[in-house]
Design an enzyme around this catalytic site. Structure first.
Site: not given
Length: 418
Positions: A259, A263, A350, A400
């Site tokens: 998540s 990044k 998402w 997720h």
């Protein structure tokens, strides 16, 4: 009264997040026609035709753009020192399968000190040096396994009030397949991301950025680093420590992030080539997914999160994804020639699984400059049909999260490359 205000604030954040997800585009028919910024053409129009040209000309340009326009510029840390204090060592962790160490990191600028707490697990059955996975956890080292000897870090008390469920031991053990990791001969080093930059508004003074020269003096520069930059910097400090561990093979270090930490893992891997494998799990917008697809999470949403993850310059691209001078295929390409792996989940719309795959696919030309193999097709592989080239990818069933299936594939990928 303070508790009621906090509860109301968190409820509003959840409500806004849910509304943003409901308003997001989840229809392929609404993905705009887009043109990705050039990967192998410099700002002066020179076509890159070799790995040497990539490293000398194009790679530095792209690093500069991601620093100045997205993640912020990592400042000079020459004035920052780090001391290590071994707090515990248990040669019988995980039922005797591993040796655990808990190490306090003490960051100092000469006037102020901050602490972070590392949990390191090293397989007992291996002889010689072992490869290692590095990764942040979200709810404290104590959440990664049910072990009463695991210490709570100082910063965790800032972000979670007494009695909060996140104080539970083993609360996110499902995200850390320690038995599989250790059983395959890998060490694992994890640290709570709140220790580096508390992911809660109002606690920036307790983050590592507060140690750096110029912090809090005057308005922020457009390229001022924020949480993701700090988390990436912290990952590299874990590598510094691992270099002091005689059992760790520092030539075989993999970083895994999920998540928002997916990044940060990509940004860490782009800057620090000591990460020989970089793994991004469900990282979405601002991570592995192409912004220009305008699918799922948007720049407007991800750049509005507080505390800020991205530098102020990134805000100018809210609703203007097509105007960005860069996109995420170029970030993934910055890992070359090191191995990189992107993972998605079917129900995690998402994060835009297709956008994550396409970014990895469009990074492949740089790998070919090195004689390596990226992703061969712009068609996504089937569910649970992983691709294990120098760029790897899988999409699994589910939501997720980080699951045992993900870890088994990460281990397969690492086995192949280590």
């Amino acid at each position: 009264m303070q508790t009621n205000v906090t509860v109301l604030f968190l409820a509003l954040l959840v409500s806004c997040s849910l509304q943003a997800q409901q308003d997001a585009n989840y229809e392929e028919s609404k993905v705009p026609d887009y043109v990705l910024p050039e990967l192998l053409v410099t700002s002066k129009g020179k076509t890159i035709a070799s790995a040497r040209q990539w490293e000398e000309l194009r790679r530095p340009e792209l690093l500069e753009l991601f620093a100045s326009q997205m993640y912020g510029r990592t400042p000079d840390d020459a004035g920052i020192t780090v001391r290590y204090e071994l707090l515990t060592e248990n040669p019988s962790a995980l039922g005797g399968k591993a040796t655990s160490k808990q190490v306090k990191f003490i960051f100092s600028n000469g006037e102020k000190e901050l602490e972070a707490l590392l949990l390191l697990l090293i397989p007992n059955g291996s002889t010689g040096k072992v490869p290692v996975f590095v990764g942040y956890n979200y709810k404290g080292n104590h959440s990664t396994l049910s072990d009463s000897t695991i210490l709570y870090s100082k910063n965790f008390a800032l972000v979670r009030e007494p009695g909060h469920p996140d104080w539970q031991r083993g609360g996110q053990a499902s995200r850390w397949s320690y038995d599989d990791i250790i059983g395959r001969g890998y060490a694992v080093a994890t640290l709570c991301y709140h220790d580096i930059f508390p992911d809660k508004p109002g606690f920036k003074d307790h983050s590592v950025v507060s140690l750096f020269k110029g912090y809090g003096k005057g308005p922020e520069a457009s390229d001022e680093w924020q949480a993701i930059g700090a988390w990436a910097w912290g990952s590299s400090r874990i590598v510094d420590y691992l270099a002091t561990e005689p059992r760790i093979d520092t030539g075989k270090i993999a970083i895994m992030g999920h998540s928002r930490q997916g990044k940060a893992a990509l940004w860490a891997g782009a800057q620090d080539t000591r990460f020989k494998i970089v793994i991004s799990n469900d990282s979405g917008e601002g991570g592995a997914a192409l912004s220009r697809r305008e699918y799922g999470e948007s720049i407007e949403r991800v750049s509005s999160i507080q505390p800020a993850w991205f530098c102020p310059a990134f805000n100018q691209y809210r609703g203007k994804e097509q105007e960005r001078p860069i996109d995420q295929h170029q970030l993934i390409a910055l890992m070359a020639p090191r191995a990189v792996y992107v993972a998605s989940a079917v129900e995690d719309r998402w994060a835009d699984p297709k956008g994550e795959y396409l970014a990895a696919y469009h990074a492949s030309p740089v790998y070919r400059l090195y004689g390596l193999r990226g992703l061969d097709s712009d068609e996504m592989p089937g569910i649970h049909e992983p691709v294990m080239n120098d760029i790897g990818y899988h999409i699994r069933e589910g939501v997720h999260d980080v699951t045992r299936y993900d870890w088994l594939r990460f281990l397969d990928f690492a086995d192949q490359h280590f």
